[in-house]
Motif scaffolding. Structure first.
Motif, mmCIF file in Angstrom:
data_model
loop_
_atom_site.group_PDB
_atom_site.id
_atom_site.type_symbol
_atom_site.label_atom_id
_atom_site.label_comp_id
_atom_site.label_asym_id
_atom_site.label_seq_id
_atom_site.Cartn_x
_atom_site.Cartn_y
_atom_site.Cartn_z
ATOM 1 N N HIS A 184 17.746 1.851 -1.565
ATOM 2 C CA HIS A 184 16.528 2.354 -2.204
ATOM 3 C C HIS A 184 15.963 1.352 -3.214
ATOM 4 N N PRO A 185 14.946 0.580 -2.818
ATOM 5 C CA PRO A 185 14.368 -0.399 -3.750
ATOM 6 C C PRO A 185 13.553 0.227 -4.876
ATOM 7 N N GLU A 186 13.202 1.525 -4.734
ATOM 8 C CA GLU A 186 12.445 2.176 -5.823
ATOM 9 C C GLU A 186 13.346 2.501 -7.005
ATOM 10 N N SER A 187 14.672 2.405 -6.816
ATOM 11 C CA SER A 187 15.668 2.506 -7.887
ATOM 12 C C SER A 187 15.501 3.732 -8.761
ATOM 13 N N SER A 188 15.479 4.891 -8.156
ATOM 14 C CA SER A 188 15.383 6.129 -8.918
ATOM 15 C C SER A 188 16.495 7.075 -8.506
ATOM 16 N N PRO A 189 17.652 7.047 -9.187
ATOM 17 C CA PRO A 189 17.998 6.153 -10.301
ATOM 18 C C PRO A 189 18.631 4.866 -9.783
ATOM 19 N N GLY A 190 18.853 3.930 -10.710
ATOM 20 C CA GLY A 190 19.581 2.733 -10.328
ATOM 21 C C GLY A 190 18.941 1.445 -10.788
ATOM 22 N N PRO A 191 19.565 0.313 -10.458
ATOM 23 C CA PRO A 191 19.071 -1.009 -10.848
ATOM 24 C C PRO A 191 17.804 -1.381 -10.094
ATOM 25 N N GLU A 192 17.048 -2.307 -10.643
ATOM 26 C CA GLU A 192 15.759 -2.697 -10.068
ATOM 27 C C GLU A 192 15.831 -4.038 -9.354
ATOM 28 N N ASP A 193 17.030 -4.438 -8.924
ATOM 29 C CA ASP A 193 17.212 -5.747 -8.287
ATOM 30 C C ASP A 193 16.327 -5.927 -7.058
ATOM 31 N N ALA A 194 16.097 -4.841 -6.301
ATOM 32 C CA ALA A 194 15.403 -4.949 -5.009
ATOM 33 C C ALA A 194 13.962 -4.458 -5.071
ATOM 34 N N ASN A 195 13.436 -4.269 -6.271
ATOM 35 C CA ASN A 195 12.089 -3.720 -6.412
ATOM 36 C C ASN A 195 11.015 -4.602 -5.783
ATOM 37 N N ASN A 196 11.292 -5.903 -5.668
ATOM 38 C CA ASN A 196 10.302 -6.836 -5.124
ATOM 39 C C ASN A 196 10.026 -6.607 -3.643
ATOM 40 N N LEU A 197 10.806 -5.768 -2.965
ATOM 41 C CA LEU A 197 10.547 -5.493 -1.550
ATOM 42 C C LEU A 197 9.184 -4.838 -1.348
ATOM 43 N N PHE A 198 8.725 -4.086 -2.321
ATOM 44 C CA PHE A 198 7.386 -3.507 -2.223
ATOM 45 C C PHE A 198 6.323 -4.612 -2.246
ATOM 46 N N ASP A 199 6.557 -5.642 -3.050
ATOM 47 C CA ASP A 199 5.637 -6.781 -3.075
ATOM 48 C C ASP A 199 5.684 -7.544 -1.756
ATOM 49 N N GLN A 200 6.880 -7.671 -1.168
ATOM 50 C CA GLN A 200 6.994 -8.329 0.137
ATOM 51 C C GLN A 200 6.201 -7.566 1.197
ATOM 52 N N PHE A 201 6.255 -6.254 1.121
ATOM 53 C CA PHE A 201 5.506 -5.426 2.060
ATOM 54 C C PHE A 201 4.005 -5.674 1.920
ATOM 55 N N LEU A 202 3.512 -5.696 0.691
ATOM 56 C CA LEU A 202 2.081 -5.929 0.482
ATOM 57 C C LEU A 202 1.682 -7.347 0.871
ATOM 58 N N ASN A 203 2.567 -8.308 0.645
ATOM 59 C CA ASN A 203 2.287 -9.683 1.079
ATOM 60 C C ASN A 203 2.227 -9.770 2.603
ATOM 61 N N MET A 204 3.065 -8.985 3.286
ATOM 62 C CA MET A 204 3.016 -8.928 4.739
ATOM 63 C C MET A 204 1.673 -8.382 5.206
ATOM 64 N N ILE A 205 1.211 -7.333 4.547
ATOM 65 C CA ILE A 205 -0.095 -6.757 4.887
ATOM 66 C C ILE A 205 -1.198 -7.791 4.670
ATOM 67 N N LYS A 206 -1.142 -8.459 3.530
ATOM 68 C CA LYS A 206 -2.159 -9.461 3.199
ATOM 69 C C LYS A 206 -2.171 -10.577 4.235
ATOM 70 N N SER A 207 -0.989 -11.040 4.629
ATOM 71 C CA SER A 207 -0.888 -12.118 5.605
ATOM 72 C C SER A 207 -1.467 -11.689 6.952
#
Length: 368
Positions: free
Chosen positions: A331-354
């Motif tokens: 779970h990259p949304e980290s609710s609850p938990g660490p935010e180490d993988a939160n950037n996956l949402f940015d990767q998703f949007l970058n994929m859309i942009k590309s």
């Protein structure tokens, strides 16, 4: 108020009941998180399950209005070593006891949760019941052994109708299989124009919404119990960029020809190390799942492993080799938990942009 927890193997724990006095049965699982009990309680992926927390003291910061992952909690019961009667936090509005009474959820404290966790780790997840001390153990065991676990958990927790969560950025259709609100918050934070749709929405209906990207949410139960979602994913793959989380990851794998299986006791907690194959980087992640994608089933499929769990080597991430689509088991949304993988949402949007930029370039190169 003495109550009992009865497991299908005949083990009985006597403890102190709190919350609702209703009797409930469910699959008994454990979560190793030290904090985040409110998010755990309200996570739809626990639908039909009785959740044990391995951390010994629970409820010390109470329940507040802001940290819920769903409006209506779907857990069947709650097991702790000790529950705090007088929480201390400026945001606290209810104790665990008060909240569980409001939501008709039975709970039991005074249980040896270490012993219970060892039983689950040794024998796998077991059906269990939280019930009154007056209940006959043999009668409860007969019910536990005679009743199978439900298979319609996704239907229970998914939204019944589509609704928008407006933004001015990319349009993302979020398919709700039991969505945690943390996923929606992360998309809203990035100004996405989100439309949340029910679990049984068809590929045609989703594509008619003209999405820039598709998000497959988390959810409860066996992915093979949601065949309509597998068909929907097949109808969308390659047409719109896709990102799946947890159950969405498993459904994506099934749609691409892979297979899934039930784990012995699953991954539930906020401290699971995951390794990214490409970089070797390790992230500490939040997880909640009882099924996994079988590695051997990926042979001959268009899928590539991107992440693995360091504790047991199970698959934690996949990507499609030919179309813009990737998924993770954690779970990259980290609710609850660490935010180490939160950037996956940015990767998703970058994929859309590309993908959109490639589409524009293709149109510009068309000869008339």
């Amino acid at each position: 108020m003495k109550r009992q927890l009865i497991l299908e193997d005949g083990t009985v724990f006597i403890g102190n009941g709190f919350g609702s006095e209703v009797d409930k049965m469910g699959e008994v699982v454990f979560n190793t998180g030290m904090t985040g009990y409110q998010e755990i309680i309200s996570d739809p992926s626990y639908c039909g399950q009785i959740v044990t927390l391995t951390y010994p003291l629970v409820g010390n910061y109470g329940i507040n209005r802001d940290d819920f992952e769903s409006i209506h909690p779907a857990i069947s019961g709650f097991i702790v070593k000790e529950a705090t009667d007088f929480p201390s936090n400026w945001r606290s509005e209810w104790t665990l006891d008060e909240y569980f009474k409001m939501r008709n959820i039975p709970a039991i404290s005074g249980v040896d949760t270490r012993k219970l966790t060892r039983i689950i780790r040794k024998y796998g997840t077991l059906k269990g019941a939280i019930c009154g001390i007056e209940q006959n153990v043999e009668d409860v065991l007969n019910k536990l052994r005679g009743n199978s676990l439900p298979t319609n958990q996704v239907e229970q927790v998914s939204t019944k109708s589509a609704y928008p969560s407006p933004g001015r950025g990319y349009r993302v259709v979020l398919v709700d299989f039991g969505m945690k609100h943390g996923i929606l918050r992360e998309l809203n934070k990035r100004d996405c124009d989100v439309i949340v749709v029910p679990h049984n929405t068809s590929a045609t209906e989703i594509l008619q919404l003209r999405p820039d990207g598709i998000m497959l949410s988390n959810g409860p139960g066996d992915p093979k119990d949601v065949p309509e979602a597998v068909e929907m994913i097949k109808g969308i793959l390659g047409k719109v960029p896709m990102f799946g989380i947890c159950l969405g990851h498993q459904l994506f794998a099934l749609a691409c020809g892979a297979d899934t299986s039930k784990m012995k006791f699953g991954h539930r907690g906020s401290n699971h190390p995951v390794k990214e194959m490409k970089t070797g980087k390790v992230a500490i992640t939040s997880q909640n799942h009882g099924y996994t994608v079988e590695e051997a089933s990926l042979i001959g499929s268009p899928l590539e492993i991107t992440h693995i769990a360091l504790n047991d080597g199970t698959i934690e991430g996949l990507k499609h080799k030919e179309v813009p689509a990737f998924t993770v088991q954690y779970h990259p949304e980290s609710s609850p938990g660490p935010e180490d993988a939160n950037n996956l949402f940015d990767q998703f949007l970058n994929m859309i942009k590309s993908e959109k930029q490639e589409g524009v370039s293709a149109c510009q190169n068309v000869q008339i």
